[in-house]
Motif scaffolding. Sequence first.
Motif, PDB file in Angstrom:
ATOM      1  N   ALA A   1       0.801  -1.113   0.117  1.00 35.44           N
ATOM      2  CA  ALA A   1       0.180  -0.099  -0.025  1.00 35.44           C
ATOM      3  C   ALA A   1       0.799   1.298  -0.072  1.00 35.44           C
ATOM      4  O   ALA A   1       1.931   1.173   0.699  1.00 35.44           O
ATOM      5  CB  ALA A   1      -0.873  -0.073   1.253  1.00 35.44           C
TER       6      ALA A   1
ATOM      7  N   ALA B   1      -3.352   8.186   1.881  1.00 32.10           N
ATOM      8  CA  ALA B   1      -4.771   7.987   2.193  1.00 32.10           C
ATOM      9  C   ALA B   1      -5.582   8.939   2.112  1.00 32.10           C
ATOM     10  O   ALA B   1      -5.179  10.054   2.222  1.00 32.10           O
ATOM     11  CB  ALA B   1      -4.786   7.177   3.596  1.00 32.10           C
TER      12      ALA B   1
ATOM     13  N   THR C   1      -6.488  -6.097  -0.338  1.00 28.04           N
ATOM     14  CA  THR C   1      -5.975  -6.585   0.988  1.00 28.04           C
ATOM     15  C   THR C   1      -5.768  -8.419   1.188  1.00 28.04           C
ATOM     16  O   THR C   1      -4.874  -8.781   1.766  1.00 28.04           O
ATOM     17  CB  THR C   1      -6.375  -6.141   2.048  1.00 28.04           C
ATOM     18  OG1 THR C   1      -7.587  -6.487   2.191  1.00 28.04           O
ATOM     19  CG2 THR C   1      -6.430  -4.628   2.289  1.00 28.04           C
TER      20      THR C   1
ATOM     21  N   GLN D   1      -9.915  -1.865   2.482  1.00 23.82           N
ATOM     22  CA  GLN D   1      -9.011  -0.836   1.835  1.00 23.82           C
ATOM     23  C   GLN D   1      -9.413  -0.634   0.251  1.00 23.82           C
ATOM     24  O   GLN D   1     -10.303  -1.258  -0.123  1.00 23.82           O
ATOM     25  CB  GLN D   1      -7.435  -1.181   1.992  1.00 23.82           C
ATOM     26  CG  GLN D   1      -6.892  -1.352   3.249  1.00 23.82           C
ATOM     27  CD  GLN D   1      -7.104  -0.171   4.196  1.00 23.82           C
ATOM     28  OE1 GLN D   1      -7.117   0.989   3.658  1.00 23.82           O
ATOM     29  NE2 GLN D   1      -6.977  -0.448   5.488  1.00 23.82           N
TER      30      GLN D   1
ATOM     31  N   LYS E   1      -8.482   5.445   3.992  1.00 26.46           N
ATOM     32  CA  LYS E   1      -8.236   4.214   3.297  1.00 26.46           C
ATOM     33  C   LYS E   1      -6.799   4.220   2.532  1.00 26.46           C
ATOM     34  O   LYS E   1      -6.723   5.456   1.681  1.00 26.46           O
ATOM     35  CB  LYS E   1      -9.462   3.770   2.428  1.00 26.46           C
ATOM     36  CG  LYS E   1     -10.498   3.164   3.189  1.00 26.46           C
ATOM     37  CD  LYS E   1     -11.564   2.884   2.199  1.00 26.46           C
ATOM     38  CE  LYS E   1     -12.767   2.250   3.161  1.00 26.46           C
ATOM     39  NZ  LYS E   1     -13.727   1.577   2.371  1.00 26.46           N
ATOM     40  N   HIS E   2      -6.222   3.229   2.338  1.00 23.99           N
ATOM     41  CA  HIS E   2      -5.157   3.059   1.472  1.00 23.99           C
ATOM     42  C   HIS E   2      -5.238   2.226   0.178  1.00 23.99           C
ATOM     43  O   HIS E   2      -6.129   1.203   0.171  1.00 23.99           O
ATOM     44  CB  HIS E   2      -3.812   2.510   2.080  1.00 23.99           C
ATOM     45  CG  HIS E   2      -3.078   3.314   3.215  1.00 23.99           C
ATOM     46  ND1 HIS E   2      -2.375   4.255   3.102  1.00 23.99           N
ATOM     47  CD2 HIS E   2      -3.616   3.264   4.723  1.00 23.99           C
ATOM     48  CE1 HIS E   2      -2.076   4.867   4.252  1.00 23.99           C
ATOM     49  NE2 HIS E   2      -2.672   4.365   5.263  1.00 23.99           N
TER      50      HIS E   2
END
Length: 205
Positions: free
Chosen positions: A91, A95, A124, A134, A191-192
């Motif tokens: 990631a 974000a 993920t 994510q 969120k990534h």
Amino acid sequence: MRRRPRRAPVAGARPKRRLWRRPGLALPVVLVLVACGIWFALPHVPGWFGLAKDETGTPEAVPPTRFRASSRAAGHPAGAAFDGFNNRYWAPAAAGPDTGVGEYLECDFEQPVRVLKLVVFSGTSTKLDEFLTQARPARITVRLTSADGDQVDKVIRVKDQPGQQTFDLRGSKVVRARLTMDDAYGAGAGKHLAVAEVEFFGRRS
């Protein structure tokens, strides 16, 4: 109309023999053209055999040996996308609403390879509940760089679903690949963007 029967030779007379005709120029010209065609085709024969092998054989895994990224979130390095496990992920550091856009993964191959397929595990995890935690890549630009410096770009569109997604990707004597994230699903505050795994398949040059 009936064909007249051939007359038998008179006793004591020799039948006339057909004179042998010297072949014209057509045959030698054809032979020369065939020889020239073979001569000019010889350098391309290995490539034709390689193409036939690509179309009929099963590609093998050609894993990279070095990898890096434009940035990384804590605990999610570039190597996590190439380690053979789809429950660990890369990631980028950023974000938010535009998470991951413009960020990239890059890898090198120890020896030049012929790339035929790309496999991507988005998000993920392959488990849906974890997959949605994510952001996920929606569009990726893949750039393949060959040993002589030539570059080939291909844009792939990733479905927003967990699990393996396979794409046709062609490149000869590839020594480096870069995957740039152009767009994302599920981007939002905190969120990534996540890429669980990237795999290349083809043949070793």
